[in-house]
Motif scaffolding. Structure first.
Motif, PDB file in Angstrom:
ATOM      1  N   VAL A  21     -11.563  -1.798  13.299  1.00  0.00           N
ATOM      2  CA  VAL A  21     -11.252  -2.636  14.454  1.00  0.00           C
ATOM      3  C   VAL A  21     -10.172  -1.979  15.302  1.00  0.00           C
ATOM      4  O   VAL A  21     -10.279  -1.894  16.527  1.00  0.00           O
ATOM      5  CB  VAL A  21     -10.819  -4.049  13.997  1.00  0.00           C
ATOM      6  CG1 VAL A  21     -10.232  -4.837  15.147  1.00  0.00           C
ATOM      7  CG2 VAL A  21     -11.984  -4.794  13.378  1.00  0.00           C
ATOM      8  N   LEU A  22      -9.134  -1.476  14.664  1.00  0.00           N
ATOM      9  CA  LEU A  22      -8.049  -0.830  15.397  1.00  0.00           C
ATOM     10  C   LEU A  22      -8.525   0.445  16.087  1.00  0.00           C
ATOM     11  O   LEU A  22      -8.232   0.674  17.267  1.00  0.00           O
ATOM     12  CB  LEU A  22      -6.888  -0.511  14.444  1.00  0.00           C
ATOM     13  CG  LEU A  22      -5.691   0.180  15.067  1.00  0.00           C
ATOM     14  CD1 LEU A  22      -5.033  -0.725  16.096  1.00  0.00           C
ATOM     15  CD2 LEU A  22      -4.708   0.589  14.006  1.00  0.00           C
ATOM     16  N   SER A  25     -10.779  -0.379  19.048  1.00  0.00           N
ATOM     17  CA  SER A  25      -9.993  -0.929  20.156  1.00  0.00           C
ATOM     18  C   SER A  25      -9.269   0.172  20.917  1.00  0.00           C
ATOM     19  O   SER A  25      -9.218   0.162  22.152  1.00  0.00           O
ATOM     20  CB  SER A  25      -8.994  -1.952  19.635  1.00  0.00           C
ATOM     21  OG  SER A  25      -9.662  -3.017  19.022  1.00  0.00           O
ATOM     22  N   VAL A  26      -8.726   1.135  20.199  1.00  0.00           N
ATOM     23  CA  VAL A  26      -8.044   2.259  20.851  1.00  0.00           C
ATOM     24  C   VAL A  26      -9.045   3.122  21.609  1.00  0.00           C
ATOM     25  O   VAL A  26      -8.770   3.579  22.725  1.00  0.00           O
ATOM     26  CB  VAL A  26      -7.255   3.086  19.816  1.00  0.00           C
ATOM     27  CG1 VAL A  26      -6.767   4.391  20.400  1.00  0.00           C
ATOM     28  CG2 VAL A  26      -6.095   2.281  19.274  1.00  0.00           C
ATOM     29  N   ILE A  28     -11.640   2.209  23.102  1.00  0.00           N
ATOM     30  CA  ILE A  28     -12.033   1.537  24.339  1.00  0.00           C
ATOM     31  C   ILE A  28     -10.859   1.455  25.307  1.00  0.00           C
ATOM     32  O   ILE A  28     -11.031   1.539  26.526  1.00  0.00           O
ATOM     33  CB  ILE A  28     -12.589   0.134  24.042  1.00  0.00           C
ATOM     34  CG1 ILE A  28     -13.894   0.265  23.263  1.00  0.00           C
ATOM     35  CG2 ILE A  28     -12.814  -0.669  25.303  1.00  0.00           C
ATOM     36  CD1 ILE A  28     -14.962   1.056  23.971  1.00  0.00           C
ATOM     37  N   ALA A  29      -9.660   1.315  24.794  1.00  0.00           N
ATOM     38  CA  ALA A  29      -8.485   1.178  25.659  1.00  0.00           C
ATOM     39  C   ALA A  29      -8.214   2.457  26.438  1.00  0.00           C
ATOM     40  O   ALA A  29      -7.830   2.401  27.613  1.00  0.00           O
ATOM     41  CB  ALA A  29      -7.269   0.796  24.828  1.00  0.00           C
ATOM     42  N   LEU A  52     -17.023  -1.380  28.793  1.00  0.00           N
ATOM     43  CA  LEU A  52     -16.939  -2.471  27.819  1.00  0.00           C
ATOM     44  C   LEU A  52     -18.276  -2.737  27.142  1.00  0.00           C
ATOM     45  O   LEU A  52     -18.322  -3.024  25.942  1.00  0.00           O
ATOM     46  CB  LEU A  52     -16.409  -3.734  28.496  1.00  0.00           C
ATOM     47  CG  LEU A  52     -14.924  -3.675  28.852  1.00  0.00           C
ATOM     48  CD1 LEU A  52     -14.549  -4.821  29.774  1.00  0.00           C
ATOM     49  CD2 LEU A  52     -14.070  -3.690  27.599  1.00  0.00           C
ATOM     50  N   GLY A  55     -18.655  -0.096  24.620  1.00  0.00           N
ATOM     51  CA  GLY A  55     -17.773  -0.403  23.500  1.00  0.00           C
ATOM     52  C   GLY A  55     -18.358  -1.474  22.598  1.00  0.00           C
ATOM     53  O   GLY A  55     -18.238  -1.416  21.370  1.00  0.00           O
ATOM     54  N   ALA A  59     -19.294  -1.086  18.726  1.00  0.00           N
ATOM     55  CA  ALA A  59     -18.781  -2.008  17.713  1.00  0.00           C
ATOM     56  C   ALA A  59     -19.909  -2.579  16.863  1.00  0.00           C
ATOM     57  O   ALA A  59     -19.779  -2.710  15.639  1.00  0.00           O
ATOM     58  CB  ALA A  59     -17.998  -3.144  18.373  1.00  0.00           C
ATOM     59  N   ILE A  80     -15.012  -8.332  17.696  1.00  0.00           N
ATOM     60  CA  ILE A  80     -14.630  -7.341  18.714  1.00  0.00           C
ATOM     61  C   ILE A  80     -15.809  -7.069  19.644  1.00  0.00           C
ATOM     62  O   ILE A  80     -15.643  -6.997  20.867  1.00  0.00           O
ATOM     63  CB  ILE A  80     -14.139  -6.038  18.045  1.00  0.00           C
ATOM     64  CG1 ILE A  80     -12.907  -6.302  17.184  1.00  0.00           C
ATOM     65  CG2 ILE A  80     -13.868  -4.958  19.067  1.00  0.00           C
ATOM     66  CD1 ILE A  80     -11.707  -6.794  17.959  1.00  0.00           C
ATOM     67  N   PHE A  84     -15.773  -7.694  23.651  1.00  0.00           N
ATOM     68  CA  PHE A  84     -16.092  -6.645  24.624  1.00  0.00           C
ATOM     69  C   PHE A  84     -17.255  -7.074  25.521  1.00  0.00           C
ATOM     70  O   PHE A  84     -17.249  -6.822  26.719  1.00  0.00           O
ATOM     71  CB  PHE A  84     -16.435  -5.331  23.924  1.00  0.00           C
ATOM     72  CG  PHE A  84     -15.252  -4.606  23.366  1.00  0.00           C
ATOM     73  CD1 PHE A  84     -13.966  -4.853  23.797  1.00  0.00           C
ATOM     74  CD2 PHE A  84     -15.427  -3.640  22.393  1.00  0.00           C
ATOM     75  CE1 PHE A  84     -12.881  -4.183  23.285  1.00  0.00           C
ATOM     76  CE2 PHE A  84     -14.346  -2.952  21.868  1.00  0.00           C
ATOM     77  CZ  PHE A  84     -13.080  -3.217  22.313  1.00  0.00           C
TER      78      PHE A  84
END
Length: 115
Positions: A21-22, A25-26, A28-29, A52, A55, A59, A80, A84
């Protein structure tokens, strides 16, 4: 007694889904921040919606690969992916079709200049 729930240890030992998950998320960020810095303001929402949606697809792919639980009390990859997708839909709704056409026209002009 500190541990009142017998399944607590089993939940805490599985660190792979939380790391996924982390990491996702990174991943995509970073493109989202690049989009915000490099593109014109009218093109941010259409491109951000595409990022998105990609992403969300990533996911889902990772969630299926690691066989993430769907009915967990913690945040999972499925959550997640849903987030997204929801943000991608919102970005697509707030952007206008003219802006998307303008984005693809700019890409076509760049390809013509290179040739």
């Amino acid at each position: 007694m500190i541990v009142s729930n017998p399944g607590w240890r089993q939940q805490q030992d599985s660190s792979a889904p939380s790391f996924s998950v982390l990491a996702l998320s990174v991943l995509i960020a970073v493109p989202a921040l690049l989009v915000a810095r490099l593109l014109e303001p009218v093109l941010i929402l259409p491109v951000l919606s595409i990022v998105l949606f990609l992403g969300a697809a990533a996911a889902v792919g990772v969630a299926r690969t690691v066989r993430a639980e769907r009915d967990s009390k913690r945040v999972t990859l499925w959550d997640i992916a849903g987030a997204f997708t929801l943000m991608g839909c919102a970005a697509a709704i707030f952007s206008e079709p003219d802006h998307v056409a303008q984005f693809f026209e700019q890409l076509a002009e760049r390809d013509q200049v290179k040739d």
